[in-house]
Write an enzyme that holds these catalytic residues in place. Structure first.
Site, PDB file in Angstrom:
ATOM      1  N   SER A   9     -16.118 -37.500  22.714  1.00 20.73           N
ATOM      2  CA  SER A   9     -17.257 -36.824  22.110  1.00 20.73           C
ATOM      3  C   SER A   9     -18.400 -36.648  23.108  1.00 20.73           C
ATOM      4  O   SER A   9     -19.298 -35.838  22.875  1.00 20.73           O
ATOM      5  CB  SER A   9     -17.755 -37.614  20.886  1.00 20.73           C
ATOM      6  OG  SER A   9     -18.126 -38.927  21.274  1.00 20.73           O
ATOM      7  N   CYS A  71     -11.683 -41.209  22.673  1.00 13.87           N
ATOM      8  CA  CYS A  71     -12.784 -41.472  21.748  1.00 13.87           C
ATOM      9  C   CYS A  71     -12.235 -42.270  20.570  1.00 13.87           C
ATOM     10  O   CYS A  71     -11.291 -41.828  19.906  1.00 13.87           O
ATOM     11  CB  CYS A  71     -13.363 -40.136  21.268  1.00 13.87           C
ATOM     12  SG  CYS A  71     -14.604 -40.248  19.974  1.00 13.87           S
ATOM     13  N   GLU A 156     -26.929 -43.670  26.369  1.00 14.58           N
ATOM     14  CA  GLU A 156     -27.006 -42.286  26.842  1.00 14.58           C
ATOM     15  C   GLU A 156     -28.418 -41.874  27.232  1.00 14.58           C
ATOM     16  O   GLU A 156     -28.606 -40.941  28.007  1.00 14.58           O
ATOM     17  CB  GLU A 156     -26.444 -41.335  25.778  1.00 14.58           C
ATOM     18  CG  GLU A 156     -24.945 -41.466  25.588  1.00 14.58           C
ATOM     19  CD  GLU A 156     -24.298 -40.231  25.008  1.00 14.58           C
ATOM     20  OE1 GLU A 156     -25.029 -39.370  24.496  1.00 14.58           O
ATOM     21  OE2 GLU A 156     -23.060 -40.135  25.075  1.00 14.58           O
ATOM     22  N   CYS A 190     -15.566 -49.009  21.651  1.00 16.36           N
ATOM     23  CA  CYS A 190     -16.253 -47.748  21.935  1.00 16.36           C
ATOM     24  C   CYS A 190     -16.318 -47.630  23.439  1.00 16.36           C
ATOM     25  O   CYS A 190     -16.643 -48.604  24.141  1.00 16.36           O
ATOM     26  CB  CYS A 190     -17.659 -47.734  21.330  1.00 16.36           C
ATOM     27  SG  CYS A 190     -18.643 -46.284  21.816  1.00 16.36           S
ATOM     28  N   HIS A 192     -18.349 -46.276  25.401  1.00 17.41           N
ATOM     29  CA  HIS A 192     -19.662 -46.436  26.028  1.00 17.41           C
ATOM     30  C   HIS A 192     -19.968 -47.892  26.366  1.00 17.41           C
ATOM     31  O   HIS A 192     -20.692 -48.179  27.327  1.00 17.41           O
ATOM     32  CB  HIS A 192     -20.772 -45.942  25.088  1.00 17.41           C
ATOM     33  CG  HIS A 192     -20.967 -44.466  25.062  1.00 17.41           C
ATOM     34  ND1 HIS A 192     -20.020 -43.612  24.547  1.00 17.41           N
ATOM     35  CD2 HIS A 192     -22.003 -43.687  25.468  1.00 17.41           C
ATOM     36  CE1 HIS A 192     -20.478 -42.369  24.642  1.00 17.41           C
ATOM     37  NE2 HIS A 192     -21.675 -42.389  25.190  1.00 17.41           N
TER      38      HIS A 192
END
Length: 276
Positions: A9, A71, A156, A190, A192
């Site tokens: 994503s 993802c 982010e 996840c 990230h």
């Protein structure tokens, strides 16, 4: 080019691609981040499915016979439907793989207490995918889930080292720990979250194993290609890497090196035009 497609994503899947490239550098790869519509974590099942299907169609149009959904939310909310309902008519000889099954196939081996914690987006937690899949491979293991909705935007926006980030890292880890004192293994579900690996580890009890998905998924992909020579022989091997985003390429390039470990030069894609 018959590259391996890697979809996320946004930026997080670059942490998975980095590990895949490390283990399988000979293949060609195309990465796509749907940054214009990220994050996926709080979106409905139907929306994530539609977005992911558009991406899969785009990869197929680029000549990618194998697509990895790097993802967790897309793997949780879209993968099964795409595999069962869309692939047979869309491209029966192509394959779409996710990150949840290969992770749940091995994560039970890491725990001694049979209690595993999952740190993930709200969408991944609500899907119950890790609970369901873990039950298939390790029915004796109890899975405890904790949603961490603020971690992705914190990362982010470049706020991962701030006092505010420390507050929310501690908050969610404490909520997970409160579910059971027997948790001895925690999975970062996840892509990230590896960027705040050390901060998370610092909030966990000493001796707790903290697992990141990248190396697990890379090992699983290598095993998959060994077991499926009919797919492996379709993949081009010139070591090429291509990167695309649905948002501003300049912005993507500035953020990407954080996740990938080196600079990238991305092109732009409009996924809304990928619908056949």
């Amino acid at each position: 080019m018959n590259a391996i497609g890697v979809f996320d994503s946004g930026y997080g899947g670059l942490t998975v691609l980095k590990e895949i490239v490390k283990g399988l550098p000979q293949y060609d790869y195309v990465y796509l981040g749907d940054n214009a519509r990220a994050p996926y974590g709080n979106r409905s099942f139907e929306t994530v499915y539609q977005y992911t299907l558009q991406a899969v169609k785009w990869f197929f149009d680029q000549g990618c016979p194998l697509v990895v959904l790097a993802c967790n939310t897309a793997s949780a909310k879209a993968l099964r439907t795409i595999q069962q309902n869309d692939l047979p008519s869309l491209a029966p000889n192509n394959r779409v793989l996710g990150v949840i099954r290969p992770t749940t196939e091995v994560m039970g081996h890491y725990t001694q207490t049979k209690h595993i914690g999952i740190l993930a987006t709200s969408g991944t937690v609500s899907s119950e995918s890790y609970v369901i899949e873990s039950e298939k491979f390790f029915p004796e293991v109890k899975v405890h889930q904790q949603a961490c909705p603020l971690w992705v935007p914190i990362i982010e926006n470049g706020e991962a080292q701030t006092e505010g980030a420390r507050f929310f890292i501690k908050k969610y880890v404490d909520q997970l720990k409160a579910q059971s004192s027997e948790i001895d293994t925690v999975l970062l579900a996840c892509t990230h979250y590896p960027l705040i690996f050390d901060q998370i580890q610092n909030e966990l009890p000493a001796g707790t194993k903290l697992l990141s998905q990248g190396s697990i998924v890379a090992g699983s992909l290598a095993d998959y290609l060994n077991r499926h020579p009919e797919m492996e022989c379709r993949l081009s091997q010139s070591g090429a890497r291509q990167f695309y985003t649905t948002d501003d390429p300049g912005d993507f390039n500035r953020h990407a090196s954080l996740f990938y470990g080196e600079g990238v030069g991305a092109g732009h894609v409009d996924l809304t035009r990928a619908i056949h």
